[in-house]
Design a protein around this motif. Structure first.
Motif, PDB file in Angstrom:
ATOM      1  N   VAL A 133      54.232  38.761  51.096  1.00  0.00           N
ATOM      2  CA  VAL A 133      55.459  38.844  50.162  1.00  0.00           C
ATOM      3  C   VAL A 133      55.917  40.063  50.659  1.00  0.00           C
ATOM      4  O   VAL A 133      55.423  41.253  50.619  1.00  0.00           O
ATOM      5  CB  VAL A 133      54.652  38.934  48.742  1.00  0.00           C
ATOM      6  N   TRP A 151      53.304  30.799  53.777  1.00  0.00           N
ATOM      7  CA  TRP A 151      54.412  30.909  52.872  1.00  0.00           C
ATOM      8  C   TRP A 151      55.073  32.022  52.489  1.00  0.00           C
ATOM      9  O   TRP A 151      54.241  32.936  52.332  1.00  0.00           O
ATOM     10  CB  TRP A 151      54.071  30.162  51.359  1.00  0.00           C
ATOM     11  N   PHE A 153      57.730  35.132  50.993  1.00  0.00           N
ATOM     12  CA  PHE A 153      58.604  35.467  50.130  1.00  0.00           C
ATOM     13  C   PHE A 153      59.342  36.808  50.397  1.00  0.00           C
ATOM     14  O   PHE A 153      58.619  37.585  50.791  1.00  0.00           O
ATOM     15  CB  PHE A 153      57.864  35.649  48.778  1.00  0.00           C
ATOM     16  N   HIS A 154      60.514  36.600  50.436  1.00  0.00           N
ATOM     17  CA  HIS A 154      61.437  38.054  50.613  1.00  0.00           C
ATOM     18  C   HIS A 154      62.588  38.105  49.669  1.00  0.00           C
ATOM     19  O   HIS A 154      63.167  36.795  49.268  1.00  0.00           O
ATOM     20  CB  HIS A 154      61.650  38.010  51.855  1.00  0.00           C
ATOM     21  N   THR A 183      60.730  31.445  50.887  1.00  0.00           N
ATOM     22  CA  THR A 183      61.524  31.411  49.685  1.00  0.00           C
ATOM     23  C   THR A 183      62.257  32.785  49.816  1.00  0.00           C
ATOM     24  O   THR A 183      61.731  33.978  49.667  1.00  0.00           O
ATOM     25  CB  THR A 183      60.593  31.756  48.342  1.00  0.00           C
ATOM     26  N   ASP A 184      63.620  32.553  49.643  1.00  0.00           N
ATOM     27  CA  ASP A 184      64.540  33.808  49.750  1.00  0.00           C
ATOM     28  C   ASP A 184      65.011  33.945  48.349  1.00  0.00           C
ATOM     29  O   ASP A 184      65.905  32.970  47.730  1.00  0.00           O
ATOM     30  CB  ASP A 184      65.386  33.499  50.708  1.00  0.00           C
ATOM     31  N   TYR A 185      64.937  34.838  47.537  1.00  0.00           N
ATOM     32  CA  TYR A 185      65.477  35.398  46.306  1.00  0.00           C
ATOM     33  C   TYR A 185      66.741  36.014  46.588  1.00  0.00           C
ATOM     34  O   TYR A 185      66.757  37.206  46.894  1.00  0.00           O
ATOM     35  CB  TYR A 185      64.406  36.115  45.514  1.00  0.00           C
ATOM     36  N   VAL A 192      59.774  41.135  44.706  1.00  0.00           N
ATOM     37  CA  VAL A 192      59.585  39.793  44.477  1.00  0.00           C
ATOM     38  C   VAL A 192      58.123  39.386  44.455  1.00  0.00           C
ATOM     39  O   VAL A 192      58.107  38.108  44.083  1.00  0.00           O
ATOM     40  CB  VAL A 192      60.186  39.102  45.865  1.00  0.00           C
ATOM     41  N   ALA A 196      57.116  35.597  42.465  1.00  0.00           N
ATOM     42  CA  ALA A 196      55.954  35.186  43.381  1.00  0.00           C
ATOM     43  C   ALA A 196      54.920  34.915  42.684  1.00  0.00           C
ATOM     44  O   ALA A 196      54.226  33.692  42.827  1.00  0.00           O
ATOM     45  CB  ALA A 196      55.840  35.853  44.670  1.00  0.00           C
ATOM     46  N   LEU A 202      52.631  28.659  43.678  1.00  0.00           N
ATOM     47  CA  LEU A 202      52.093  29.189  44.798  1.00  0.00           C
ATOM     48  C   LEU A 202      50.592  29.089  44.879  1.00  0.00           C
ATOM     49  O   LEU A 202      49.714  28.634  45.791  1.00  0.00           O
ATOM     50  CB  LEU A 202      52.379  30.953  44.693  1.00  0.00           C
TER      51      LEU A 202
END
Length: 212
Positions: A133, A151, A153-154, A183-185, A192, A196, A202
C-alpha cells in the motif's frame, strides 16, 4: 480481537524485533489452522514501543473494531525494515502460532509497503499473496514474483511517495508476465490505507490464494 506482545531474536543473537499479534475471537492453539497476515507499519510508527503501532493504519483499525479473519502479526522496526530479521521472523511466527503455512499473506503501508516488496523478494516461496500500500520503489528480481499474486494500492495525488514509484514496480513485474492488480485512487494523497484496509474485497482476494 485479543492481542499478545512478543519479541524474536535471530539464532546468532545479532538481530531482534518486537511484534504484536492480533487473534480472531475463534482462534485456538488446537483445531483448524488460521490464515496469517504479516503487516508492516510506516515510518511514523518506528521505535521501541509497540503501542505506537496503534496510532495509525491497520493496527489502529483493529483497535477501533475492524474484524479480520487472520492471525495478524505486526512487527515494529526501530529505523528501517530489514529482511535479515523479517525473513526468519516469518518462519518463527508460522511455527509458533496455529496458522496454515499455505495461507500466509503480507501487506504494509508506506515504508511498510516497501518492506512488503523486500520480504516478498526473498520469501515468495512461503507467501501466498501480497498487498503493498503506497510503497516506494525498490530493486527486486521479477522471477521471484512469477507465481506470487500482487495487489498494489496508491493515490494519484500522493505527495509523500509519488505514484510513479508503484508504476515502476508494476511495469517491471507485468513486463515479466507477473500477476499484478493495481488500484489507483485518483483523488487521494498518501493515506490510501484507510479505504484499502476497509475494503472487504482485499481480504477476500488474499484468502482466495493458497500456496502449494
Amino acid at each position: 480481537m485479543r492481542s499478545e506482545d512478543r519479541s524474536f531474536t535471530t539464532t546468532g543473537g545479532d538481530r531482534s524485533i518486537s511484534y504484536r499479534t492480533y487473534f480472531p475471537d475463534a482462534y485456538s492453539e488446537a483445531g483448524t489452522p488460521f490464515p496469517m497476515l504479516l503487516f508492516m507499519h510506516g515510518a511514523g510508527e518506528t521505535g521501541a514501543d509497540l503501542d505506537l503501532l496503534e496510532r495509525a493504519t491497520l493496527p489502529r483499525f483493529i483497535k477501533e473494531g475492524l474484524q479480520l479473519p487472520f492471525v495478524t502479526v505486526c512487527p515494529q522496526c526501530v529505523e528501517m525494515w530489514d529482511v535479515r530479521i523479517l525473513d526468519p521472523l516469518l518462519d518463527e511466527v508460522v511455527q509458533r502460532f496455529n496458522v496454515d503455512p499455505g495461507r500466509v499473506y503480507v501487506t504494509g503501508s508506506s515504508m511498510g509497503g516497501l518492506g512488503t516488496w523486500m520480504l516478498a523478494n526473498v520469501a515468495a516461496d512461503r507467501i501466498a499473496a501480497i498487498a503493498p500500500v503506497c510503497p516506494s520503489f525498490t530493486r527486486i528480481d521479477p522471477e521471484n514474483f512469477a507465481e506470487l499474486p500482487v495487489w498494489v494500492f496508491h493515490g494519484a495525488m500522493d505527495s509523500v511517495v509519488p505514484i510513479e514509484e508503484s508504476d515502476r514496480m508494476i511495469w517491471q513485474l507485468r513486463n515479466a508476465g507477473c500477476d499484478v492488480k493495481f488500484t489507483d485512487y485518483p483523488d487521494l494523497d498518501h493515506d490510501v490505507w484507510t479505504p484499502a484496509y476497509h475494503d472487504p474485497e482485499l481480504w477476500r482476494w488474499l484468502l482466495s490464494h493458497r500456496k502449494g
